[in-house]
Motif scaffolding. Structure first.
Motif, short mmCIF file in Angstrom:
data_model
loop_
_atom_site.label_atom_id
_atom_site.label_comp_id
_atom_site.label_asym_id
_atom_site.label_seq_id
_atom_site.Cartn_x
_atom_site.Cartn_y
_atom_site.Cartn_z
N GLU A 433 0.92 -1.21 -0.06
CA GLU A 433 -0.14 -0.09 0.05
C GLU A 433 0.82 1.24 0.06
N ARG A 434 2.18 1.17 -0.41
CA ARG A 434 2.97 2.11 -0.49
C ARG A 434 3.73 2.31 -1.72
N THR A 435 4.09 3.51 -2.04
CA THR A 435 5.21 3.92 -3.36
C THR A 435 6.52 4.38 -2.76
N GLU A 436 7.48 3.70 -3.01
CA GLU A 436 8.97 4.11 -2.59
C GLU A 436 9.75 3.63 -3.43
N LEU A 437 11.03 4.11 -3.31
CA LEU A 437 12.34 3.44 -4.02
C LEU A 437 12.83 2.20 -3.36
N VAL A 438 13.38 1.20 -3.95
CA VAL A 438 14.02 0.19 -3.61
C VAL A 438 15.49 0.25 -4.00
N VAL A 439 16.42 0.42 -3.16
CA VAL A 439 18.00 0.26 -3.55
C VAL A 439 18.27 -1.16 -3.12
N ASN A 440 19.18 -1.72 -3.83
CA ASN A 440 19.80 -3.12 -3.75
C ASN A 440 21.19 -2.89 -4.20
N SER A 441 22.14 -2.78 -3.09
CA SER A 441 23.59 -2.25 -3.40
C SER A 441 24.31 -3.82 -3.91
N HIS A 442 23.79 -5.08 -3.68
CA HIS A 442 24.21 -5.87 -4.10
C HIS A 442 24.48 -6.11 -5.43
N ILE A 443 23.29 -5.66 -6.34
CA ILE A 443 23.13 -5.54 -7.92
C ILE A 443 23.40 -4.19 -8.19
N ARG A 444 23.55 -3.28 -7.57
CA ARG A 444 23.72 -1.78 -7.71
C ARG A 444 22.41 -1.35 -8.64
N GLN A 445 21.38 -1.52 -8.15
CA GLN A 445 20.16 -1.15 -8.79
C GLN A 445 18.91 -0.63 -7.84
N ILE A 446 18.48 0.20 -8.61
CA ILE A 446 17.25 1.05 -8.17
C ILE A 446 15.95 0.47 -8.57
N GLY A 447 14.84 -0.08 -7.98
CA GLY A 447 13.60 -0.47 -8.34
C GLY A 447 12.65 0.35 -7.84
N TYR A 477 8.67 21.34 6.47
CA TYR A 477 9.42 20.24 6.59
C TYR A 477 9.19 19.16 5.43
N PHE A 478 7.91 18.88 4.97
CA PHE A 478 7.25 17.90 4.52
C PHE A 478 6.39 18.66 3.18
N PRO A 479 7.36 19.26 2.23
CA PRO A 479 6.53 19.90 1.34
C PRO A 479 5.99 19.09 0.09
N TRP A 480 6.46 17.94 0.30
CA TRP A 480 6.03 17.06 -1.19
C TRP A 480 4.56 16.54 -0.85
N LYS A 481 3.83 16.45 -1.91
CA LYS A 481 2.39 16.34 -2.04
C LYS A 481 2.05 14.82 -1.51
N ASP A 482 3.04 13.92 -2.14
CA ASP A 482 2.95 12.43 -1.68
C ASP A 482 4.19 11.79 -1.83
N GLU A 483 4.00 10.46 -1.79
CA GLU A 483 5.29 9.61 -1.72
C GLU A 483 5.69 9.55 -3.33
N VAL A 484 4.88 9.56 -4.24
CA VAL A 484 5.52 9.90 -5.59
C VAL A 484 6.20 11.05 -5.85
N GLU A 485 5.85 12.32 -5.30
CA GLU A 485 6.60 13.49 -5.35
C GLU A 485 8.13 13.34 -4.60
N VAL A 486 8.22 12.61 -3.29
CA VAL A 486 9.16 12.33 -2.65
C VAL A 486 10.43 11.59 -3.41
N SER A 487 9.80 10.36 -4.15
CA SER A 487 10.81 9.39 -5.18
C SER A 487 11.11 10.34 -6.10
N GLN A 488 10.39 11.33 -6.72
CA GLN A 488 10.86 12.09 -7.78
C GLN A 488 12.08 12.92 -7.35
#
Length: 680
Positions: A433-447, A477-488
């Motif tokens: 139920e969330r939108t967010e970035l997933v960073v995997n340093s093992h394979i140097r990838q963002i999902g 201190y929380f200027p982004w509209k939602d999780e998508v804007e944070v990720s952007q």
């Protein structure tokens, strides 16, 4: 009509596997692994498969609750947030901002979820951010960082020799387990160092079954043999390390006979393991698990292990211990803009290294602060998806401390043992139920973790902290509209755009593999080199060298408590205290039990299923016994997995016997006594 299919990432454990979620008219009906993803390559564990049951569990709470004299009652979300904000302001006015604390639980994940809470802390004016990291993960992170400047990424894909210390990946890190198995199939050696026979040790070429908390002695014995036989990388040591002479002189004390006496491991095994590692270096690696963290000598034990790879030149070598390549995302925290060290973060005076490395407050010290009001009052706590009543040591003290608060808010999916103590229960969003970035340093990838479904009143982490900030006039201190804007915003400083990521179900590699980066970048240590000795630790009065000290149960033998308790071994159907409410998973792990060697069971006159009382100097519990084979657990050692309300092992674990450097509690080498309970 075909099902709708959405690619996202699992968070039922820490592996963050890529998954495909199938929906029928908006409801999740099936989850499977994403076959084309380079991390898990289509596999998914039993916990991931059970995520559908978890999301729609009948006991999930999806509406805000307030505790009254008559019990819990439903309350509008806006009313709950308003009342919580009013109480926070009251506490701030009466005791100061630092009387509030914020605790992010492991169950919701890290990265953005963690940084939202950290950001809010400093916006509100308190340094008191807590999480499970003050008793999990930070130990091996700090231990390695003191030597290498960071916690390395093990290159299982290219290694020739793997030493796994105190970890059981088939149950705790299934993708890591697959990678280790694939390496072994290619001919790599697998060596497991663990007091218990585990799923990992059964797959190993060699199982080093040492006494609990003696890993440092074994590691120093390896170092002694490496130096005596000149198996180290002389060029690397000369150019990129400091403290070699001091470490060499100290390691000479750990002769093979002494190591055998200390660890219980035969001299021949010490020679075999050391030779295997040295012969395969630099394509050799050490991989340290949580099992090493919960002892009063943990940091120095881990520092000694980290020194092995450095001596043999395995650092940032293909097949060795890689320096991680970061994704380049900016931080959401406010530590630079609003530093609050002067406000005495809880535990920072007793355990300054923990705070220096992680800006993390110490949860065990927090319990004392709640109870005593010293060094200042801690009166309010907002907690998301943590259950310290079951997962922190000395549970009865934890329960008493939390009950002493004037405000306790718990955000979770279920009414946990900790949530039962709260003034307000706010329903939290799951990873689906969330939108967010997933960073995997093992394979140097963002999902991209995509929001798949929602429950109207179950707020995501960002939505909650933003809503509370609005109530407290901290909205700037929380200027982004939602999780998508944070990720952007997070991606705006990288070469990857949000739209690119949204259209890449397999994720995007942010960097090609690079080796020997230290030749130009150095190491992130005070000296810029690998540090076998630490002037940083010396300034705090700690050991400059990775000095080995005998654990309590060996150093101060106590006839009243003749057995050694290990807690926390992983089970397939659970993750800490989670998932016991799911029938599909509970059948795999029905309940807690004392795992005991056959010889000890015979001495005590105990059989499978008998009830015993197991006691420490902290408390007592009663549990059934599971008798294992003679070699499955060392004689004189017993194991109890944590996470159950019934038979909660943390009722008897110690919160005030800690590693002096990071403050981690004694959970895995605790002296106990065992008495058989006679049937009435």
């Amino acid at each position: 009509m075909p099902y709708e299919r959405i690619n996202t990432y699992c968070r039922m454990c820490g592996e963050q596997c890529s998954i495909e979620v199938f929906l029928d008219t908006g409801k999740i009906v099936k989850i499977q692994g994403q076959k084309n993803h380079p991390w898990n390559q289509g596999t998914i564990c039993v916990k991931g498969l059970a995520a559908v049951d978890w999301i729609y569990a009948p006991d999930r709470i999806t509406k805000p609750l307030k505790k009254t004299k008559q019990g819990w009652k439903e309350i509008p979300l806006t009313t709950a947030l308003s009342e919580i904000a009013d109480k926070m302001n009251e506490l701030k006015n009466n005791y100061g901002a630092r009387s509030m604390g914020f605790w992010k639980g492991e169950a919701i994940g890290f990265a953005q979820q963690e940084e939202y809470a950290r950001r809010f802390c400093h916006a509100f004016g308190t340094p008191n951010y807590f999480s499970c990291d003050s008793e999990c993960f930070c130990g091996h992170y700090i231990g390695y960082s003191l030597v290498d400047g960071t916690y390395p990424v093990p290159d299982f894909d290219n290694t020739s020799c793997m030493l796994l210390w105190g970890t059981n990946p088939p149950l705790s890190r299934p993708v890591i387990a697959q990678k280790a198995a694939a390496a072994r199939n290619r001919g790599a050696k697998l060596i497991v160092i663990d007091p218990m026979v585990t799923e990992a040790s059964r797959q190993a070429d060699c199982h080093v079954q040492l006494k609990p908390a003696t890993d440092g002695a074994f590691a120093l014995g390896m170092i002694n043999l490496i130096l005596e036989n000149k198996w180290y990388d002389e060029k690397f040591v000369k150019s990129f390390t400091i403290g070699f002479e001091e470490l060499s002189a100290y390691a000479k004390e750990f002769t093979p006979p002494r190591v055998e006496r200390e660890t219980g491991v035969p001299i021949s095994v010490l020679w075999h393991v050391t030779r295997e590692f040295a012969e395969h270096a630099p394509r050799a690696l050490n991989y340290v698990g949580i099992g090493l963290e919960h002892h009063e000598n943990s940091i120095n034990n881990i520092r000694a292990i980290a020194s092995i790879g450095a001596l043999c030149g395995c650092i940032d070598q293909k097949g060795g211990e890689l320096l991680p390549q970061r994704a380049g995302l900016p931080s959401l925290t406010l530590y630079d803009e609003i530093p609050l060290r002067h406000l005495e973060p809880i535990g920072a005076q007793q355990f300054p290294v923990l705070y220096d490395f992680r800006q993390e407050c110490h949860t065990m010290t927090a319990m004392d602060t709640m109870l005593t009001g010293k060094p200042y009052p801690l009166k309010g706590l907002i907690m998301t998806a943590a259950n310290p009543v079951l997962t922190n040591p000395n549970s009865l003290k934890v329960k008493k401390a939390l009950g002493n608060l004037e405000l306790l808010v718990v955000r979770d999916l279920f009414m946990t043992e900790t949530a039962e103590l709260a003034d307000y229960f706010l329903p939290a969003a799951s990873f689906l139920e969330r939108t967010e970035l997933v960073v995997n340093s093992h394979i140097r990838q963002i999902g991209l973790r995509r929001k798949v479904t929602d429950f109207a009143l179950c707020q995501s982490e960002y939505d909650f902290w933003k809503a509370l900030a609005d109530q407290l006039h901290l909205q700037d201190y929380f200027p982004w509209k939602d999780e998508v804007e944070v990720s952007q915003w997070l991606l705006s400083q990288t070469a990857i755009s949000y739209d690119q990521l949204a259209n890449s179900p397999e994720g995007i590699e942010y960097s090609e593999a690079q080796y020997l980066k230290y030749r130009t970048l150095g190491f992130q240590t005070p000296s810029g080199k690998v540090e076998f000795v630490s002037s940083y630790l010396r300034k705090y009065g700690y050991d400059e060298l990775p000095i080995y000290r005998q654990p309590l149960y060996m150093k101060e033998k106590n006839q009243e408590y003749p057995y050694v308790l290990i807690t926390g071994s992983r089970k397939r159907g659970a993750c800490n205290s989670r998932y016991h409410n799911l029938p599909k998973l509970k059948v795999l792990t029905p309940g807690p039990e004392v795992e005991m060697n056959t010889s000890d069971a015979e001495t005590l006159g105990i059989h499978n299923g008998d009830i015993v009382q197991i006691s420490s100097f902290v408390g007592s519990i009663e549990l059934p016994v599971r008798v294992l084979g003679f070699s499955h657990v060392l004689e004189g050692t017993v194991q109890i997995t944590h996470g159950w309300q019934e038979g909660n092992v943390n009722i008897i674990t110690a919160d005030l016997i800690n590693d002096p450097i990071d403050g981690f509690p004694l959970l895995k080498s605790l002296p106990v006594k065992i008495v058989k309970k006679e049937m009435q």
